[in-house]
Design an enzyme around this catalytic site. Structure first.
Site, PDB file in Angstrom:
ATOM      1  N   CYS A   2      -5.634   5.420   6.000  1.00 59.22           N
ATOM      2  CA  CYS A   2      -6.666   4.642   6.679  1.00 59.22           C
ATOM      3  C   CYS A   2      -7.683   5.592   7.305  1.00 59.22           C
ATOM      4  CB  CYS A   2      -6.043   3.762   7.755  1.00 59.22           C
ATOM      5  SG  CYS A   2      -4.760   2.662   7.134  1.00 59.22           S
ATOM      6  N   ARG A  27     -11.177   5.932   2.348  1.00 59.83           N
ATOM      7  CA  ARG A  27      -9.793   6.084   2.781  1.00 59.83           C
ATOM      8  C   ARG A  27      -9.034   4.762   2.781  1.00 59.83           C
ATOM      9  NH1 ARG A  27      -8.882  11.012   5.171  1.00 59.83           N
ATOM     10  NH2 ARG A  27      -7.023  10.188   6.171  1.00 59.83           N
ATOM     11  N   TRP A  74      -6.123   0.825   4.683  1.00 56.48           N
ATOM     12  CA  TRP A  74      -5.423   0.739   3.411  1.00 56.48           C
ATOM     13  C   TRP A  74      -4.048   0.187   3.739  1.00 56.48           C
ATOM     14  CZ3 TRP A  74      -1.010   2.950   1.136  1.00 56.48           C
ATOM     15  CH2 TRP A  74      -0.919   2.784  -0.256  1.00 56.48           C
ATOM     16  N   ASN A 100      -3.463   5.635  11.825  1.00 59.17           N
ATOM     17  CA  ASN A 100      -3.320   6.053  10.427  1.00 59.17           C
ATOM     18  C   ASN A 100      -1.957   6.687  10.284  1.00 59.17           C
ATOM     19  OD1 ASN A 100      -3.721   6.935   7.765  1.00 59.17           O
ATOM     20  ND2 ASN A 100      -4.579   8.872   8.460  1.00 59.17           N
ATOM     21  N   GLY A 101      -1.163   6.187   9.329  1.00 58.52           N
ATOM     22  CA  GLY A 101       0.169   6.718   9.127  1.00 58.52           C
ATOM     23  C   GLY A 101       1.179   5.599   9.021  1.00 58.52           C
ATOM     24  N   GLU A 483      -5.148  13.318 -17.580  1.00 63.30           N
ATOM     25  CA  GLU A 483      -6.171  13.125 -16.548  1.00 63.30           C
ATOM     26  C   GLU A 483      -7.187  12.084 -16.988  1.00 63.30           C
ATOM     27  OE1 GLU A 483      -8.610  13.435 -13.165  1.00 63.30           O
ATOM     28  OE2 GLU A 483      -6.467  13.685 -13.574  1.00 63.30           O
ATOM     29  N   LYS A 487      -7.979   8.520 -15.021  1.00 60.90           N
ATOM     30  CA  LYS A 487      -9.315   8.125 -14.570  1.00 60.90           C
ATOM     31  C   LYS A 487      -9.667   6.723 -15.058  1.00 60.90           C
ATOM     32  CE  LYS A 487     -10.367  11.280 -11.987  1.00 60.90           C
ATOM     33  NZ  LYS A 487      -8.961  11.167 -11.668  1.00 60.90           N
ATOM     34  N   GLU A 490      -7.593   4.053 -13.261  1.00 60.75           N
ATOM     35  CA  GLU A 490      -7.936   3.995 -11.834  1.00 60.75           C
ATOM     36  C   GLU A 490      -9.113   3.074 -11.564  1.00 60.75           C
ATOM     37  OE1 GLU A 490      -7.284   7.890  -9.135  1.00 60.75           O
ATOM     38  OE2 GLU A 490      -8.458   8.253 -10.925  1.00 60.75           O
ATOM     39  N   HIS A 506       7.848   9.028 -32.235  1.00 63.01           N
ATOM     40  CA  HIS A 506       9.072   8.748 -31.485  1.00 63.01           C
ATOM     41  C   HIS A 506       8.921   7.506 -30.602  1.00 63.01           C
ATOM     42  CE1 HIS A 506      10.843  12.506 -32.844  1.00 63.01           C
ATOM     43  NE2 HIS A 506       9.656  13.058 -32.632  1.00 63.01           N
ATOM     44  N   LYS A 605      -8.469   7.444  -0.984  1.00 63.73           N
ATOM     45  CA  LYS A 605      -8.726   8.829  -1.376  1.00 63.73           C
ATOM     46  C   LYS A 605      -7.628   9.793  -0.931  1.00 63.73           C
ATOM     47  CE  LYS A 605     -11.446  12.112  -2.955  1.00 63.73           C
ATOM     48  NZ  LYS A 605     -11.712  12.206  -4.392  1.00 63.73           N
TER      49      LYS A 605
END
Length: 610
Positions: A2, A27, A74, A100-101, A483, A487, A490, A506, A605
Site C-alpha cells: 500500500c 503501490r 492493495w 502498509n504491511g 519475461e 508482461k 500482467e 512432452h 508495484k
C-alpha cells in the site's frame, strides 16, 4: 504494498495528500482515503476504487486542516470497500492510522479487543492498531506507541495522527518502507520518494525499529524500544521531477520502455573503463582470492527480477565457470539452502524492499554467505543491508509492469559476470574486449529498434482476442520468453505461458490448436536450427507464429507468419534487445483491450508483504 502519505505544516493538507496519493497509486489502487486533523477533531473521507472516487467525495465536502495522513490500498485482509479503506480510527475518532504491511497476530488482538467491548468497522488487520492506541493511551504518545508496537507481530509502516497532539505527526517503521521528507516549515512521510519530490528533495530513510515524530518545525527520530534519539543524515534526491512524470507519453510504461537506452547507458557509466576496456566495480572491489573462494552462487529474486536472474545464471556460469542456482525468494527462505562462507548470494529487487528477497538476504548472511544486492533504490533495505550493492541507474519506475528496471538488472548481472571473470582470470583479453564493445553498442541498438514499432503494434492488436498466447525459446531465449509471457498476462489478462522449446513434445503441443498465437525467439546461433524445427512443429498444428530473431537470419520468414528483427549482437547480449519488442507487444495488446496499462488489476508495484 500500500501507499502512505502524511503532511504537517502551514498549508491546507487535502490537496497535498491527494496529489501525493496520485504518485503512490502504483503501490495499490483498490481503495483510498485521507484523515485530517483540523485542530479540534479528526475528519476522515475514504472511498472504494481509484483516487477519482475520493476526489468526487471531497469536492462535495472538503476537509480543512494542516495535519493529515492518506493511504492508497492493495487489499490483503478484507475485500476492497469503503469500510476496509484506510485511514482507520478508534471508536471515538481520537486516533487515525494508515498502515502498509501485515499484522500477523491481528486475529488474537482483535478477539481480545472485542471481548473488552470494542466494535470493529472493517475486516482489515490494520484497524486493531487504532483501537490499541485508544485503549493503551497514557497521556504520552511515544510511550503509547511503544506499548502498541510491543503487541504487534509482522510488518508495518504506520502513519498516526491524534486528537491529543494535533500539532504532531507520528510514523513507525518495521519491515515495511517509509521515508520522511524534510521541508522548510513543513515535513512529510511517504512510502516512496516521488510522492514528496514536488515539495522537497531532502529525505530521511527510516530504518526498522524507528519512530519519527514530525512537527512543522522539524523531525526527530527515536529508537522504538528505548525512545532514545537517533541521528541520521539527510539524503539529497538527485532525480528530476520529469523522471517521475509521463512527459507527454500516454502511459508510464511506454515512457519507461523508451527510457531504456538512457537507463542502460547510465548503468554502464563509470563501470566500463574505455581505455583499458575492463569492467570496474568500486562498490564490489573483489580480489582474485575472494572470487576463487566461491564454489557456488545463488541468485534470489521474485517475478521479473527472477527472470533477470535466469539470464544472470547463464552469463555467470559461462564466464566464471562457477555453478549458479536461481531461486524464487518466497521458496528459498522456507527451506534449508546449502550456504556457507564459500557461497555468494545475489539478491535482485527493483524496490529493494521485496519482503521475501529481503528475508532471503538476511538468512544468507546468518549462514555466512557474502550478499550482493542489485536494486534501483538508494537507501532501500536491500541497499543498506547487503554486504555490497550494485545500484541500477534506471531512475524511478512507476508502471507496475517492469521494463527499464528489468533491463538494467540484466545489464548489472552482465557487468558482474565480466568483472568476476576478470578477477578469476577466466576470460581472455580478446574475448573481454569483444564483449564490452558489443555491450556498449546496446543502448544505440535499442534506440534503433524503437524507431520501428508500427509492425509490432499491428501484431499486438491482432492477438487481443486470443484465449491463450505461447512464448517459446531455447537457452537465453527461454529466459526472455518467460519475461515476455509475464508482461503479456500482467497487463492484458490474456492467458500466456512460456516454454523451453525442446519441451514441446512432452505435453505442451496438446495446447496448440488452429490459430493459436505463438511468439518464438530464435536469437541464439547454436540452437537456431533446433528452434526452426520447433517452430515447424507448432505450425503443423495450426499455430500462427511470430519469429523474433537477429538481423541476418533472413531465412526465418519461410517458417513463420510474422517476423521481428533485432540488431545483430553477441548472442550473450541478445536478451537486452529481444525483450523490447515483447514489452511493446504487451503494451499495445493491453491498450487495444482498453485496460489500464500502468495499473493492472490485482497487482501493485512494490511487494512488501509475503
Amino acid at each position: 504494498m500500500c501507499g502512505i502519505i502524511g503532511y504537517i505544516g502551514d498549508k491546507q493538507t487535502q490537496e497535498i495528500l491527494t496529489t501525493g496519493l496520485g504518485k503512490l497509486e502504483y503501490r495499490g489502487y483498490d481503495s483510498v482515503g485521507i484523515a485530517i486533523n483540523d485542530g479540534e477533531a479528526i475528519n476522515v473521507t475514504k472511498a472504494e476504487g481509484r483516487l477519482e472516487n475520493l476526489a468526487s467525495k471531497l469536492s462535495d465536502k472538503p476537509l480543512n486542516g494542516t495535519v493529515g495522513i492518506g493511504h492508497t490500498r492493495w487489499a490483503t485482509h478484507g475485500r476492497p470497500s469503503d469500510e476496509n479503506s484506510h485511514p482507520h480510527t478508534d471508536e471515538t475518532t481520537d486516533f487515525a492510522v494508515v498502515h502498509n504491511g501485515i499484522i500477523e497476530n491481528y486475529q488474537d488482538i482483535k478477539q481480545e479487543l472485542i471481548e473488552n467491548g470494542v466494535t470493529f468497522q472493517s475486516q482489515t488487520d490494520s484497524e486493531v492498531v487504532a483501537h490499541l492506541l485508544s485503549r493503551l493511551y497514557d497521556g504520552d504518545m511515544i510511550s503509547t506507541i511503544q506499548k502498541v508496537i510491543d503487541k504487534l507481530e509482522g510488518a508495518y509502516a504506520l502513519g498516526i495522527v491524534s486528537k491529543y497532539e494535533p500539532n504532531k505527526l507520528f510514523a513507525v517503521r518495521q519491515a515495511s518502507p517509509l521515508i520522511v521528507g524534510v521541508g522548510e516549515g513543513e515535513n512529510f512521510i511517504s512510502s516512496d520518494i516521488p510522492a514528496v519530490l514536488e515539495h522537497t528533495r531532502d529525505v530521511i530513510i527510516l530504518e526498522d525499529s524507528e519512530i519519527a515524530v514530525l512537527s512543522k518545525e522539524g523531525v526527530s527520530l527515536l529508537d522504538m524500544e528505548t525512545a532514545n534519539p537517533i541521528e541520521r543524515d539527510v539524503f539529497k534526491v538527485d532525480w528530476d521531477m520529469e523522471q517521475a512524470e509521463k512527459n507527454g507519453y500516454d502511459h508510464f510504461m511506454l515512457k519507461e520502455i523508451f527510457e531504456q537506452p538512457t537507463a542502460l547507458q547510465n548503468t554502464m557509466t563509470g563501470r566500463i573503463d574505455q581505455d583499458s576496456q575492463m569492467v570496474e566495480f568500486p562498490e564490489l572491489d573483489w580480489s582474485e582470492a575472494k572470487v576463487n573462494e566461491w564454489n557456488k552462487i545463488y541468485i534470489v529474486a521474485c517475478g521479473t527480477a527472477y527472470h533477470a536472474g535466469l539470464i544472470g545464471k547463464h552469463v555467470l556460469e559461462e564466464l566464471t565457470r562457477i555453478p549458479v542456482a536461481v531461486e524464487v525468494a518466497s521458496e528459498f527462505r522456507y527451506r534449508r539452502p546449502i550456504i556457507d562462507e564459500q557461497t555468494l548470494v545475489i539478491t535482485v529487487s527493483q524496490s529493494g524492499e521485496t519482503a521475501d528477497t529481503l528475508a532471503a538476504l538476511r538468512q544468507s548472511q546468518k549462514m555466512g554467505a557474502e550478499v550482493v544486492g542489485i536494486t534501483n533504490v538508494v537507501g532501500s533495505s536491500i541497499a543498506r543491508e547487503a554486504d555490497n550493492v550494485i545500484l541500477t541507474m534506471a531512475g524511478p519506475e512507476i508502471a507496475v509492469a517492469s521494463t527499464k528496471a528489468y533491463t538494467t538488472q540484466v545489464l548489472s548481472l552482465y557487468l558482474m559476470g565480466v568483472y568476476a571473470a576478470q578477477k578469476k582470470g577466466q576470460i581472455t583479453e580478446e574475448y573481454r574486449k569483444e564483449l564490452l564493445e558489443s555491450l556498449l553498442k546496446t543502448p544505440g541498438q535499442i534506440e534503433e529498434s524503437l524507431e520501428h514499432i508500427k509492425g509490432i503494434r499491428w501484431y499486438a492488436e491482432s492477438i487481443k482476442d486470443a484465449q491463450s498466447v505461447f512464448f517459446l525459446g531455447r537457452g537465453l531465449d527461454h529466459a526472455v520468453a518467460l519475461e515476455g509471457s509475464l508482461k503479456l498476462k500482467e497487463i492484458s489478462y490474456i492467458h500466456s505461458e512460456a516454454y523451453a522449446a525442446g519441451e514441446l513434445k512432452h505435453g505442451t503441443l496438446a495446447l496448440i490448436e488452429e490459430g493459436t498465437p505463438v511468439i518464438a525467439l530464435a536469437t541464439q546461433n547454436e540452437v537456431y536450427d533446433k528452434m526452426i524445427a520447433n517452430i515447424e512443429e507448432v505450425r503443423a498444428r495450426g499455430a500462427k507464429v511470430m519469429g523474433v530473431t537477429t538481423e541476418g537470419n533472413m531465412d526465418i520468414y519461410h517458417y513463420v507468419d510474422e517476423t521481428c528483427y533485432i540488431p545483430a549482437t553477441n548472442n550473450l547480449f541478445a536478451p537486452l534487445l529481444s525483450v523490447v519488442p515483447l514489452q511493446l507487444i504487451s503494451y499495445y495488446t493491453s491498450l487495444a483491450l482498453g485496460n489500464d496499462v500502468d495499473k493492472p488489476r490485482n497487482l501493485a508495484k512494490s511487494v512488501t508483504v509475503e
